[in-house]
Write a protein that holds these residues in place. Structure first.
Motif, mmCIF file in Angstrom:
data_model
loop_
_atom_site.group_PDB
_atom_site.id
_atom_site.type_symbol
_atom_site.label_atom_id
_atom_site.label_comp_id
_atom_site.label_asym_id
_atom_site.label_seq_id
_atom_site.Cartn_x
_atom_site.Cartn_y
_atom_site.Cartn_z
ATOM 1 N N THR A 147 -2.195 4.215 -15.128
ATOM 2 C CA THR A 147 -2.453 5.652 -14.965
ATOM 3 C C THR A 147 -1.159 6.455 -14.996
ATOM 4 N N HIS A 155 -6.888 -8.691 -17.472
ATOM 5 C CA HIS A 155 -7.269 -7.388 -16.914
ATOM 6 C C HIS A 155 -6.517 -6.254 -17.616
ATOM 7 N N LYS A 177 0.831 -1.208 0.000
ATOM 8 C CA LYS A 177 0.000 0.000 0.000
ATOM 9 C C LYS A 177 0.868 1.262 0.000
ATOM 10 N N GLN A 209 -4.080 -0.881 -12.344
ATOM 11 C CA GLN A 209 -4.703 0.394 -12.724
ATOM 12 C C GLN A 209 -3.786 1.570 -12.394
ATOM 13 N N THR A 210 -3.129 1.491 -11.246
ATOM 14 C CA THR A 210 -2.222 2.573 -10.861
ATOM 15 C C THR A 210 -1.052 2.694 -11.843
ATOM 16 N N VAL A 257 -2.463 -7.426 -7.987
ATOM 17 C CA VAL A 257 -3.688 -7.270 -8.788
ATOM 18 C C VAL A 257 -4.873 -6.995 -7.881
ATOM 19 N N GLU A 258 -4.947 -7.706 -6.761
ATOM 20 C CA GLU A 258 -6.048 -7.486 -5.826
ATOM 21 C C GLU A 258 -5.997 -6.081 -5.208
ATOM 22 N N SER A 259 -4.795 -5.515 -5.105
ATOM 23 C CA SER A 259 -4.655 -4.168 -4.521
ATOM 24 C C SER A 259 -4.857 -3.048 -5.528
ATOM 25 N N GLY A 260 -5.108 -3.393 -6.799
ATOM 26 C CA GLY A 260 -5.312 -2.369 -7.821
ATOM 27 C C GLY A 260 -4.023 -1.780 -8.364
ATOM 28 N N HIS A 291 -8.617 -3.248 -19.496
ATOM 29 C CA HIS A 291 -8.477 -1.878 -19.006
ATOM 30 C C HIS A 291 -7.757 -0.964 -20.010
#
Length: 500
Positions: free
Chosen positions: A311, A342, A265, A307-308, A301-304, A346
């Motif tokens: 971005t 994924h 995190k 996508q980060t 992957v579970e923590s996103g 995305h």
């Protein structure tokens, strides 16, 4: 005696030889008799004859005392103490000098073979001596009895040397007993080692007095995360913390422990930072933790994290940040079909295509094409025939997950069939190699566009001529299957697909 003297006087052809054959006493008596018989001839003749004969006598005595006869052979006592006479094979008589002292002679030790005797050499008694009529030299070897005894003694000595004496057996048994006592030897070894190093408890006490703390990797990572999450930490301190974490997460266990501590995190928060240095360092730590670590890949992957990362690729302006983020994305997608699905859903290929077109230097282009080639190759390898499902229990699940990755269709829609050939214009050999491999992997989807692209065919012809010259240079240096020959094979394979 008169008859001998008469023979001496009448044989004038070999007078000196006959003189030397007489002993000194015989020679003197012969001279006296010659003087008495010649007294009637006159005084002058008698005196002259006497002087001449006396001169010959002195010369004979001097040569006899100063030299030895070269034909004489001396026989010395053998080792057994026996005596024996030596004889020639041709029957010649051998002279034995009894007055010679054994200590002054060079004694020849005979063998089974004939040896040449030099003047002044002596032989043991019982030796066999002959005269070589071709060379005129005397030769010696062991006699029959000596040869028999020598062979027997040699055999006995050989048998003795092959056995062990009682003292040697005692020493060997003593050494075996010492070797059978490992406890004492180990104790001595431990004592020697312990004398060189200090006990751990003593070291801990000394460190406690010096305010030193021995930490494990887990304790170090916990301390680093607390410092990174502290509001008092500066940017420079956080960069140092990320550098230490990047070193630790190369170990698989440390990377998994870092995720369980909540470190993932904090790393994603670093990716969202406005400071590009924190973004770059956080992406490097994340990529190192994801490399060949399925547990961390799933948690990311579970923590996103995907996508980060996409971005940051689409919004960041720093080239170094994009480079490290591409490393993290490639580590996340490698051998992970769920993450690849994924990624495509995305809009990952669209982000990469925009990044490819915007990259003018070409460094990011090579990384992007390499990542696409790895994804295509993984799917082909996992779905090809001949794999034994019994060897991998999750084979069927992998095939099912890869079937959901519609990569080739996405490549055609995003225009990658015309983007990848642009890498052939680069002057970097590695970049060209990656482009050729990607073009071959995309050939089932992009073959029609390859055939309609004349610039692609012209580039292939030009590159083949260029690399063929390099191949000739490699062959001159003795490299028949070098790097450039491999590139020529890739060009030929692509041309075959385009012309079929």
């Amino acid at each position: 005696m008169r008859e001998l003297f008469v023979c001496l006087c009448e044989d004038r052809r070999d007078k000196q030889h006959l003189f030397l054959c007489f002993s000194p006493h015989t020679f003197i008596e012969a001279v006296v008799m010659r003087l008495l018989s010649s007294s009637e001839r006159g005084a002058s003749s008698s005196c002259l004859t006497l002087a001449f004969l006396m001169l010959l006598l002195c010369c004979h005595i001097t040569s006899t005392l100063s030299q030895k006869s070269e034909s004489a052979l001396t026989v010395v006592e053998n080792m057994e103490g026996g005596e024996g006479a030596s004889s020639d094979d041709d029957g010649d008589e051998v002279t034995i000098d009894e007055d010679e002292e054994e200590g002054d002679l060079e004694v020849v030790q005979p063998t089974e073979e004939w040896q040449t005797l030099k003047p002044g050499q002596a032989v043991p008694a019982g030796s066999h001596v002959r005269l070589n009529l071709q060379t005129g030299q005397r030769e010696v070897r062991l006699g029959e009895e000596q040869l028999k005894y020598w062979t027997q003694e040699h055999r006995e000595e050989k048998e003795i040397t092959s056995s062990f004496s009682p003292d040697e057996l005692k020493k060997a048994m003593k050494k075996i007993k010492e070797d059978l006592k490992p406890a004492s030897r180990d104790t001595e070894q431990q004592d020697s080692v312990s004398s060189q190093f200090r006990p751990l408890e003593e070291l801990k006490r000394d460190m406690a007095q010096l305010d030193l703390l021995v930490e494990t990797d887990v304790q170090i990572m916990r301390r680093l995360l607390d410092q990174f999450n502290s509001s008092n930490s500066t940017v420079q301190q956080r960069l140092s913390i990320l550098l230490e974490l990047e070193y630790l997460v190369h170990q698989v266990d440390n990377a998994q422990t870092l995720c369980s501590m909540g470190g993932l995190k904090l790393i994603l928060e670093g990716l969202n930072s406005t400071d590009f240095r924190l973004q770059e360092s956080s992406a490097l730590v994340l990529g190192s933790a994801l490399s060949s670590n399925p547990v961390v890949q799933v948690k990311a992957v579970e923590s996103g994290a995907l996508q980060t990362l996409l971005t940051v690729l689409a919004t960041s302006q720093a080239h170094s940040v994009k480079k490290k983020v591409l490393f993290a994305v490639a580590s996340l997608l490698r051998h992970f079909p769920f993450a690849q699905h994924h990624f495509l859903s995305h809009g990952g290929l669209q982000v990469l295509s925009e990044l490819f077109r915007a990259d003018g230097r070409g460094a990011l282009r090579t990384r992007i094409v390499t990542m696409l080639y790895d994804m295509i190759s993984e799917k082909e390898l996992i779905s090809q025939a001949g794999l034994d499902p019994a060897l991998d229990a999750s084979h069927e699940e992998r095939v099912r997950q890869y079937s959901k990755v519609s990569l080739q269709g996405e490549l055609l829609e995003e225009g990658w069939c015309s983007l990848v050939p642009q890498l052939l214009e680069s002057s970097d050999h590695d970049c060209r190699e990656k482009a050729l491999r990607a073009l071959l992997a995309m050939a089932p989807v992009c073959l029609e566009q390859y055939r309609s692209d004349r610039s692609l065919l012209g580039s292939l012809v030009s590159l083949r001529d260029q690399y063929q010259d390099m191949v000739q240079s490699e062959m001159i240096l003795g490299e028949e299957n070098g790097y450039f020959a491999e590139i020529v094979d890739l060009i030929d394979a692509l041309k075959v697909k385009m012309t079929v």
